[in-house]
Design a protein around this motif. Sequence first.
Motif, PDB file in Angstrom:
ATOM      1  N   ARG A  27       0.817  -1.219   0.000  1.00 36.03           N
ATOM      2  CA  ARG A  27       0.000   0.000   0.000  1.00 36.03           C
ATOM      3  C   ARG A  27       0.849   1.266   0.000  1.00 36.03           C
ATOM      4  O   ARG A  27       0.306   2.373   0.083  1.00 36.03           O
ATOM      5  CB  ARG A  27      -0.935  -0.012   1.216  1.00 36.03           C
ATOM      6  N   TRP A  28       2.173   1.107  -0.104  1.00 33.57           N
ATOM      7  CA  TRP A  28       3.067   2.253  -0.019  1.00 33.57           C
ATOM      8  C   TRP A  28       4.116   2.212  -1.116  1.00 33.57           C
ATOM      9  O   TRP A  28       4.435   1.153  -1.658  1.00 33.57           O
ATOM     10  CB  TRP A  28       3.806   2.251   1.331  1.00 33.57           C
ATOM     11  N   THR A  29       4.642   3.386  -1.431  1.00 36.28           N
ATOM     12  CA  THR A  29       5.894   3.483  -2.162  1.00 36.28           C
ATOM     13  C   THR A  29       6.962   3.915  -1.162  1.00 36.28           C
ATOM     14  O   THR A  29       6.652   4.509  -0.119  1.00 36.28           O
ATOM     15  CB  THR A  29       5.815   4.495  -3.314  1.00 36.28           C
ATOM     16  N   TYR A  30       8.228   3.642  -1.482  1.00 33.52           N
ATOM     17  CA  TYR A  30       9.300   3.836  -0.508  1.00 33.52           C
ATOM     18  C   TYR A  30      10.437   4.641  -1.127  1.00 33.52           C
ATOM     19  O   TYR A  30      10.883   4.346  -2.242  1.00 33.52           O
ATOM     20  CB  TYR A  30       9.829   2.478  -0.021  1.00 33.52           C
ATOM     21  N   ALA A  31      10.915   5.620  -0.407  1.00 28.96           N
ATOM     22  CA  ALA A  31      12.030   6.447  -0.862  1.00 28.96           C
ATOM     23  C   ALA A  31      13.337   5.749  -0.530  1.00 28.96           C
ATOM     24  O   ALA A  31      13.634   5.480   0.641  1.00 28.96           O
ATOM     25  CB  ALA A  31      11.974   7.824  -0.199  1.00 28.96           C
ATOM     26  N   HIS A  32      14.118   5.454  -1.560  1.00 28.07           N
ATOM     27  CA  HIS A  32      15.368   4.714  -1.413  1.00 28.07           C
ATOM     28  C   HIS A  32      16.400   5.564  -0.679  1.00 28.07           C
ATOM     29  O   HIS A  32      16.808   6.616  -1.159  1.00 28.07           O
ATOM     30  CB  HIS A  32      15.883   4.343  -2.808  1.00 28.07           C
ATOM     31  N   ARG A  33      16.780   5.130   0.522  1.00 28.79           N
ATOM     32  CA  ARG A  33      17.706   5.876   1.380  1.00 28.79           C
ATOM     33  C   ARG A  33      17.141   7.252   1.746  1.00 28.79           C
ATOM     34  O   ARG A  33      17.878   8.224   1.920  1.00 28.79           O
ATOM     35  CB  ARG A  33      19.085   6.007   0.739  1.00 28.79           C
ATOM     36  N   GLY A  34      15.822   7.322   1.867  1.00 27.56           N
ATOM     37  CA  GLY A  34      15.168   8.596   2.092  1.00 27.56           C
ATOM     38  C   GLY A  34      14.987   9.354   0.796  1.00 27.56           C
ATOM     39  O   GLY A  34      15.467   8.945  -0.263  1.00 27.56           O
ATOM     40  N   TRP A 231      13.518  -2.361  -6.644  1.00 26.49           N
ATOM     41  CA  TRP A 231      14.453  -1.250  -6.472  1.00 26.49           C
ATOM     42  C   TRP A 231      15.446  -1.260  -7.624  1.00 26.49           C
ATOM     43  O   TRP A 231      15.633  -2.288  -8.279  1.00 26.49           O
ATOM     44  CB  TRP A 231      15.200  -1.405  -5.134  1.00 26.49           C
ATOM     45  N   THR A 232      16.137  -0.198  -7.906  1.00 24.96           N
ATOM     46  CA  THR A 232      15.786   1.152  -7.535  1.00 24.96           C
ATOM     47  C   THR A 232      15.074   1.769  -8.735  1.00 24.96           C
ATOM     48  O   THR A 232      15.646   1.838  -9.819  1.00 24.96           O
ATOM     49  CB  THR A 232      17.032   1.980  -7.184  1.00 24.96           C
ATOM     50  N   VAL A 233      13.852   2.205  -8.544  1.00 19.92           N
ATOM     51  CA  VAL A 233      12.994   2.699  -9.612  1.00 19.92           C
ATOM     52  C   VAL A 233      13.291   4.182  -9.827  1.00 19.92           C
ATOM     53  O   VAL A 233      13.064   5.001  -8.933  1.00 19.92           O
ATOM     54  CB  VAL A 233      11.511   2.466  -9.256  1.00 19.92           C
ATOM     55  N   ARG A 234      13.789   4.509 -11.028  1.00 19.80           N
ATOM     56  CA  ARG A 234      14.195   5.892 -11.289  1.00 19.80           C
ATOM     57  C   ARG A 234      13.503   6.513 -12.499  1.00 19.80           C
ATOM     58  O   ARG A 234      13.219   7.703 -12.503  1.00 19.80           O
ATOM     59  CB  ARG A 234      15.715   5.965 -11.500  1.00 19.80           C
ATOM     60  N   SER A 235      13.257   5.745 -13.528  1.00 23.37           N
ATOM     61  CA  SER A 235      12.757   6.290 -14.789  1.00 23.37           C
ATOM     62  C   SER A 235      11.281   5.968 -14.973  1.00 23.37           C
ATOM     63  O   SER A 235      10.707   5.130 -14.261  1.00 23.37           O
ATOM     64  CB  SER A 235      13.547   5.709 -15.962  1.00 23.37           C
ATOM     65  N   ALA A 236      10.678   6.617 -15.967  1.00 21.70           N
ATOM     66  CA  ALA A 236       9.277   6.335 -16.286  1.00 21.70           C
ATOM     67  C   ALA A 236       9.101   4.883 -16.701  1.00 21.70           C
ATOM     68  O   ALA A 236       8.116   4.225 -16.323  1.00 21.70           O
ATOM     69  CB  ALA A 236       8.802   7.276 -17.395  1.00 21.70           C
ATOM     70  N   ALA A 237      10.046   4.359 -17.478  1.00 15.13           N
ATOM     71  CA  ALA A 237       9.959   2.962 -17.917  1.00 15.13           C
ATOM     72  C   ALA A 237      10.045   2.020 -16.718  1.00 15.13           C
ATOM     73  O   ALA A 237       9.316   1.006 -16.662  1.00 15.13           O
ATOM     74  CB  ALA A 237      11.070   2.656 -18.916  1.00 15.13           C
ATOM     75  N   GLU A 238      10.899   2.339 -15.767  1.00 13.34           N
ATOM     76  CA  GLU A 238      11.015   1.492 -14.580  1.00 13.34           C
ATOM     77  C   GLU A 238       9.779   1.603 -13.700  1.00 13.34           C
ATOM     78  O   GLU A 238       9.365   0.614 -13.071  1.00 13.34           O
ATOM     79  CB  GLU A 238      12.277   1.858 -13.811  1.00 13.34           C
ATOM     80  N   ILE A 250      10.524   0.908  -4.717  1.00  2.78           N
ATOM     81  CA  ILE A 250      11.494   1.644  -3.910  1.00  2.78           C
ATOM     82  C   ILE A 250      12.213   2.564  -4.887  1.00  2.78           C
ATOM     83  O   ILE A 250      12.939   2.107  -5.761  1.00  2.78           O
ATOM     84  CB  ILE A 250      12.472   0.685  -3.212  1.00  2.78           C
ATOM     85  N   PHE A 251      11.987   3.860  -4.760  1.00  7.29           N
ATOM     86  CA  PHE A 251      12.324   4.780  -5.849  1.00  7.29           C
ATOM     87  C   PHE A 251      13.337   5.828  -5.433  1.00  7.29           C
ATOM     88  O   PHE A 251      13.552   6.104  -4.243  1.00  7.29           O
ATOM     89  CB  PHE A 251      11.046   5.472  -6.353  1.00  7.29           C
ATOM     90  N   GLU A 252      13.920   6.440  -6.426  1.00  6.74           N
ATOM     91  CA  GLU A 252      14.705   7.666  -6.286  1.00  6.74           C
ATOM     92  C   GLU A 252      14.205   8.677  -7.297  1.00  6.74           C
ATOM     93  O   GLU A 252      13.673   8.299  -8.338  1.00  6.74           O
ATOM     94  CB  GLU A 252      16.199   7.405  -6.515  1.00  6.74           C
ATOM     95  N   GLY A 253      14.393   9.965  -6.995  1.00 10.33           N
ATOM     96  CA  GLY A 253      14.019  11.004  -7.940  1.00 10.33           C
ATOM     97  C   GLY A 253      12.558  11.352  -7.841  1.00 10.33           C
ATOM     98  O   GLY A 253      12.012  11.545  -6.753  1.00 10.33           O
ATOM     99  N   GLU A 254      11.893  11.402  -8.982  1.00  8.51           N
ATOM    100  CA  GLU A 254      10.490  11.836  -9.073  1.00  8.51           C
ATOM    101  C   GLU A 254       9.580  10.906  -8.309  1.00  8.51           C
ATOM    102  O   GLU A 254       9.692   9.673  -8.389  1.00  8.51           O
ATOM    103  CB  GLU A 254      10.086  11.889 -10.552  1.00  8.51           C
ATOM    104  N   LEU A 255       8.655  11.489  -7.553  1.00  8.99           N
ATOM    105  CA  LEU A 255       7.679  10.687  -6.833  1.00  8.99           C
ATOM    106  C   LEU A 255       6.803   9.917  -7.808  1.00  8.99           C
ATOM    107  O   LEU A 255       6.257  10.502  -8.756  1.00  8.99           O
ATOM    108  CB  LEU A 255       6.795  11.583  -5.959  1.00  8.99           C
ATOM    109  N   PRO A 256       6.628   8.591  -7.628  1.00  6.80           N
ATOM    110  CA  PRO A 256       5.745   7.836  -8.508  1.00  6.80           C
ATOM    111  C   PRO A 256       4.310   8.351  -8.396  1.00  6.80           C
ATOM    112  O   PRO A 256       3.859   8.762  -7.333  1.00  6.80           O
ATOM    113  CB  PRO A 256       5.847   6.399  -7.970  1.00  6.80           C
ATOM    114  N   ALA A 257       3.611   8.312  -9.526  1.00  2.00           N
ATOM    115  CA  ALA A 257       2.221   8.763  -9.529  1.00  2.00           C
ATOM    116  C   ALA A 257       1.341   7.779  -8.785  1.00  2.00           C
ATOM    117  O   ALA A 257       1.616   6.595  -8.751  1.00  2.00           O
ATOM    118  CB  ALA A 257       1.752   8.892 -10.973  1.00  2.00           C
TER     119      ALA A 257
END
Length: 257
Positions: A27-34, A231-238, A250-257
Motif C-alpha cells: 500500500r506504499w511506495t518507498y524512498a530509497h535511502r530517504g 528497487w531502484t525505480v528511477r525512470s518512467a519505464a522502470e 522503492i524509488f529515487e528522484g520523481e515521486l511515482p504517480a
Amino acid sequence: MRSLPSTAIDSFLAPSPDPERTGWLGRWTYAHRGLHGEGRVENARAAFAAALEAGVGIECDIQRSADDIPMVFHDWDFKRLIGRPDRTEALTAAEWRKLSYLEHEDAPMDLTELLAMVDGKVPILIEIKSRRSYDVETTCLKVRDALAGYDGHHAVMSFDPRVPRWLRRHSPETLRGLVMREDDRGYTQTALSRRMALWIAKPDFMAYHVDALPSEWVAGLRARGMPIATWTVRSAAERERARACADAPIFEGELPA
C-alpha cells in the motif's frame, strides 16, 4: 520418477506468507535511502524529513559501529559521503556523531534516532548490510533490540539470507525480506543460487532488482501471495515495470504517480 513442478518446489522452499502480516507493504511506495537529492544526503536526517513530508515510506541501510550500534549508513567506509578513509566498523557511535557529510553539516544517525523521528508516521524498510565472513548476526540482534517496542509498520531485509533466517528464529514477529539481484554484482546469478537463498531465508517478502524484472519465477512467487518490492525505480519505464511486476516500488528522484 516424475519431477515436481517449479511451483511446488517454491512452495516447499518458502511457504506462502500471511497476508494479514504483509498487506501493508504493497500500500506504499518507498524512498530509497530517504528522499535525497537537491542538497539532501542519502540516509540522512533531511532526506528522511522530506520523505515524511511527502508521505512516502522510507528505505534505509544499516551498518554497525565499533561498539555495535546500528548506524543508518550504506557504505562500508566514509570516503564517498564524508571524505574520510576509515571503515565504518572502525569508529564508535560517539565518533560517528562527530562526523559530518561532505554536502551537509549533519552527522550520521543511528537507528534509534531514526525510529524516534519517524514514530510510525510512515513504514520503514530496514536493510542490513552484509558481506562474506561478516558477523551479521550481531547486527540482527542490535537491530531487533532497537525495534523493541516500536509500533509503526516496519520490516527488516537483506541480500544475506542469514538475516531473515535469524529473524525467523529469534524475532518471528518481525516482517523479514530477502533482497535479490541477478547481475554480476549479486550472489544469485543462477536459478539454483536464487532458490537456495530462498530456502535459507524463507522470507515474508522479496525486494527484487528492477533490472531483473519481468521474471517468470518472481511472478510465480507473487501469484502465490508473496509481496514483491522492487528497487531502484528511477525512470518512467522502470515505474511502469514496477507497476506491472511488483507491489511496492522503492524509488529515487520523481515521486511515482
